[in-house]
Design a protein around this motif. Structure first.
Motif, PDB file in Angstrom:
ATOM      1  N   PRO A   2     -28.143  36.242  35.947  1.00 25.87           N
ATOM      2  CA  PRO A   2     -28.942  37.207  36.686  1.00 25.87           C
ATOM      3  C   PRO A   2     -28.759  37.029  38.175  1.00 25.87           C
ATOM      4  O   PRO A   2     -28.771  35.918  38.696  1.00 25.87           O
ATOM      5  CB  PRO A   2     -30.374  36.862  36.238  1.00 25.87           C
ATOM      6  CG  PRO A   2     -30.203  36.221  34.901  1.00 25.87           C
ATOM      7  CD  PRO A   2     -28.913  35.474  34.976  1.00 25.87           C
ATOM      8  N   TYR A 245     -33.436  40.278  30.178  1.00 26.17           N
ATOM      9  CA  TYR A 245     -32.339  40.016  31.104  1.00 26.17           C
ATOM     10  C   TYR A 245     -32.583  40.719  32.438  1.00 26.17           C
ATOM     11  O   TYR A 245     -32.403  40.134  33.512  1.00 26.17           O
ATOM     12  CB  TYR A 245     -30.999  40.468  30.530  1.00 26.17           C
ATOM     13  CG  TYR A 245     -29.854  40.243  31.485  1.00 26.17           C
ATOM     14  CD1 TYR A 245     -29.139  39.047  31.470  1.00 26.17           C
ATOM     15  CD2 TYR A 245     -29.506  41.207  32.433  1.00 26.17           C
ATOM     16  CE1 TYR A 245     -28.106  38.817  32.381  1.00 26.17           C
ATOM     17  CE2 TYR A 245     -28.477  40.982  33.348  1.00 26.17           C
ATOM     18  CZ  TYR A 245     -27.787  39.792  33.312  1.00 26.17           C
ATOM     19  OH  TYR A 245     -26.782  39.568  34.218  1.00 26.17           O
ATOM     20  N   VAL A 246     -32.989  41.973  32.362  1.00 22.45           N
ATOM     21  CA  VAL A 246     -33.216  42.744  33.583  1.00 22.45           C
ATOM     22  C   VAL A 246     -34.381  42.162  34.374  1.00 22.45           C
ATOM     23  O   VAL A 246     -34.352  42.115  35.607  1.00 22.45           O
ATOM     24  CB  VAL A 246     -33.437  44.235  33.251  1.00 22.45           C
ATOM     25  CG1 VAL A 246     -33.752  45.030  34.516  1.00 22.45           C
ATOM     26  CG2 VAL A 246     -32.223  44.808  32.546  1.00 22.45           C
ATOM     27  N   PHE A 249     -32.976  39.312  36.196  1.00 28.46           N
ATOM     28  CA  PHE A 249     -32.062  39.819  37.226  1.00 28.46           C
ATOM     29  C   PHE A 249     -32.839  40.286  38.452  1.00 28.46           C
ATOM     30  O   PHE A 249     -32.503  39.943  39.591  1.00 28.46           O
ATOM     31  CB  PHE A 249     -31.227  40.964  36.657  1.00 28.46           C
ATOM     32  CG  PHE A 249     -30.321  41.622  37.644  1.00 28.46           C
ATOM     33  CD1 PHE A 249     -28.987  41.252  37.745  1.00 28.46           C
ATOM     34  CD2 PHE A 249     -30.787  42.615  38.502  1.00 28.46           C
ATOM     35  CE1 PHE A 249     -28.147  41.850  38.668  1.00 28.46           C
ATOM     36  CE2 PHE A 249     -29.960  43.217  39.432  1.00 28.46           C
ATOM     37  CZ  PHE A 249     -28.634  42.836  39.515  1.00 28.46           C
ATOM     38  N   ARG A 438     -25.436  44.770  31.840  1.00 27.01           N
ATOM     39  CA  ARG A 438     -25.752  43.706  32.800  1.00 27.01           C
ATOM     40  C   ARG A 438     -25.059  43.915  34.141  1.00 27.01           C
ATOM     41  O   ARG A 438     -25.282  43.151  35.082  1.00 27.01           O
ATOM     42  CB  ARG A 438     -25.334  42.361  32.209  1.00 27.01           C
ATOM     43  CG  ARG A 438     -26.083  41.990  30.938  1.00 27.01           C
ATOM     44  CD  ARG A 438     -25.409  40.838  30.225  1.00 27.01           C
ATOM     45  NE  ARG A 438     -24.059  41.213  29.805  1.00 27.01           N
ATOM     46  CZ  ARG A 438     -23.206  40.388  29.197  1.00 27.01           C
ATOM     47  NH1 ARG A 438     -23.568  39.145  28.970  1.00 27.01           N
ATOM     48  NH2 ARG A 438     -22.011  40.816  28.844  1.00 27.01           N
TER      49      ARG A 438
END
Length: 464
Positions: A2, A245-246, A249, A438
């Motif tokens: 990230p 994941y976001v 990030f 991603r």
């Protein structure tokens, strides 16, 4: 990892434009369709709301029934492409680009009632209208969208947007335009403090508060005076985005771009003239682990309040819920996480949990995700197929997997195509083999800027 920038999408511009031309704009949203012969019926079907969900269902059902009386309840003459409002507020789009007449989308044969609904009597299958009249229905599709509860922030109203340094992309297209002007004024003064907030409730386009932060950061950097601007993001909980994941990030990127993150802060009041905002502490302070740590010993108990002073710009995101007339009806969720706030539907079949003749679509439903136009694209064929099955006494054949999509703008000219669903901790559900969810890329920016709007109108027209 990230926060790192990947080589974007393994696709050059010529290849992407060639692919896009061949695929067609409607292919840019989750593809799922159903073709069948028209069903002969004299059923009375009422659709509440003419936004993305309601208009999509009006067009789909007008072709699926022979003899049905379909009524669309929608008071607005203008249809707003709300996914474009962040681009307006960021100074990228002209406001006029987001508006079309609703008459363009209402299908022939559907009765259009141009006034607001005022209530639903689910037990007797009646919809009350603002003028006191009623509509009887055999089947009801609730597509009202949601309600912006600015009044739950003491001192705040949508009329304030654009004045006293206040912005809010959600307020209206006029509000998005005035938000742009407020950001312009902040940048023009050459420095100062900006605060970006998030709501403690589900919101439509959950990425919009983050997008507004990222596009503003791009503009601050382009001014050549980034160091003169202080930027803070106030979140009501631990996370900034549902998809894990976001979420990681965005947190890392905020830290990299010198955005001070304050978690468990909910905006509870605002004094526009004094440029002061009150925040209420809503949970354990466990999030400040970066070099931007902002822990304050005197502000650590549930319900405690803190006033932040001297901001030059503040982006206000209001709490949201189903409209009041739905909240006061039997259709509202009676228990669970959506109790008293959202339409009570099975999140997979989209059928009401207690009234089988009622279905929901779009922002109004109680679901852990799904308040995007891409969700409507995925939900519309499910509602269509399951409504027809219900009318024929058959088992409901379709299930919604929770698909939603967010073109997460991470700066002007770059974005991530974030697609995910209910399962496996909101795991990615990528639609395109050449786009890694991603990755930040110009490809996804082009999709957001130029191609998703035609796809959206295809959804409204029932063609996608």
């Amino acid at each position: 990892m990230p926060g790192s920038e990947h080589e974007t999408s393994h696709l050059d511009r010529r290849q992407f434009l060639k692919y896009s031309a061949g695929a067609g704009a409607a292919g840019l949203l989750y593809a799922s369709g159903l073709q069948a012969r028209a069903l002969a019926t004299d059923a009375r079907i009422v659709i509440l709301g003419g936004g993305a969900g309601g208009m999509a269902m009006a067009n789909r059902l007008s072709r699926r029934f022979d003899g049905a009386r379909i009524t669309l309840v929608e008071p607005r003459e203008v249809h707003h492409y709300q996914p474009g409002w962040t681009l307006v507020a960021s100074g990228v789009w002209n406001p006029d680009k987001t508006m079309r007449p609703n008459s363009r989308f209402v299908p022939v044969g559907v009765e259009w009632v141009r006034q607001p609904a005022d209530g639903v009597d689910a037990a007797n299958r009646k919809v009350a209208l603002e003028d006191g009249s009623q509509l009887d229905y055999d089947y009801l599709i609730v597509a009202t969208g949601l309600q912006l509860n600015y009044h739950l922030i003491d001192g705040m109203s949508p009329e304030l947007v654009g004045s006293h340094g206040i912005g809010s992309v959600y307020a209206s297209i006029e509000g998005a335009t005035r938000t742009r002007d407020a950001i312009d004024a902040w940048i023009a003064q050459g420095g100062g403090k900006g605060i970006f907030t998030a709501a403690p409730t589900p919101v439509k386009c959950a990425g919009a508060p983050l997008k507004m932060t990222f596009t503003t950061l791009s503009r601050l950097e382009a001014s050549g005076r980034r160091d003169a601007f202080q930027v803070e993001f106030m979140a009501p909980g631990d996370s900034l985005f549902t998809q894990p994941y976001v979420n990681d990030f965005v947190k890392q990127r905020f830290d990299d771009q010198d955005v001070k993150r304050r978690h468990h802060y909910r905006i509870s009041a605002i004094d526009p003239q004094a440029r002061e905002a009150e925040f209420t502490f809503v949970g354990p302070d466990s999030e400040f682990t970066s070099h931007h740590e902002l822990r304050e010993a005197e502000f650590s108990r549930e319900g405690e309040r803190k006033v932040v002073t001297g901001y030059d710009f503040i982006h206000v995101v209001p709490p949201m819920s189903a409209p009041d007339f739905i909240k006061s009806s039997e259709l509202i969720a009676q228990d669970g996480p959506f109790r008293g706030e959202w339409l009570d539907v099975d999140i997979h079949t989209l059928q009401h949990n207690r009234y089988p003749e009622v279905f929901g679509i779009g922002d109004v439903i109680g679901a852990p995700i799904n308040k995007t136009a891409a969700s409507v694209k995925a939900q519309a064929p499910v509602v269509e197929a399951n409504l027809l099955a219900q009318m024929q006494g058959q088992a409901l054949p379709r299930r919604h997997n929770g698909y939603t999509s967010c073109p997460m703008i991470t700066g002007i000219g770059k974005a991530m195509l974030v697609e995910f669903g209910y399962d496996n901790d909101f795991a990615f559900l990528p639609s395109f083999p050449f786009i890694d969810p991603r990755d930040e890329s110009w490809v996804t920016w082009v999709m957001k800027d130029r191609m998703l709007q035609p796809a959206y109108y295809a959804v409204l027209e029932g063609r996608a």
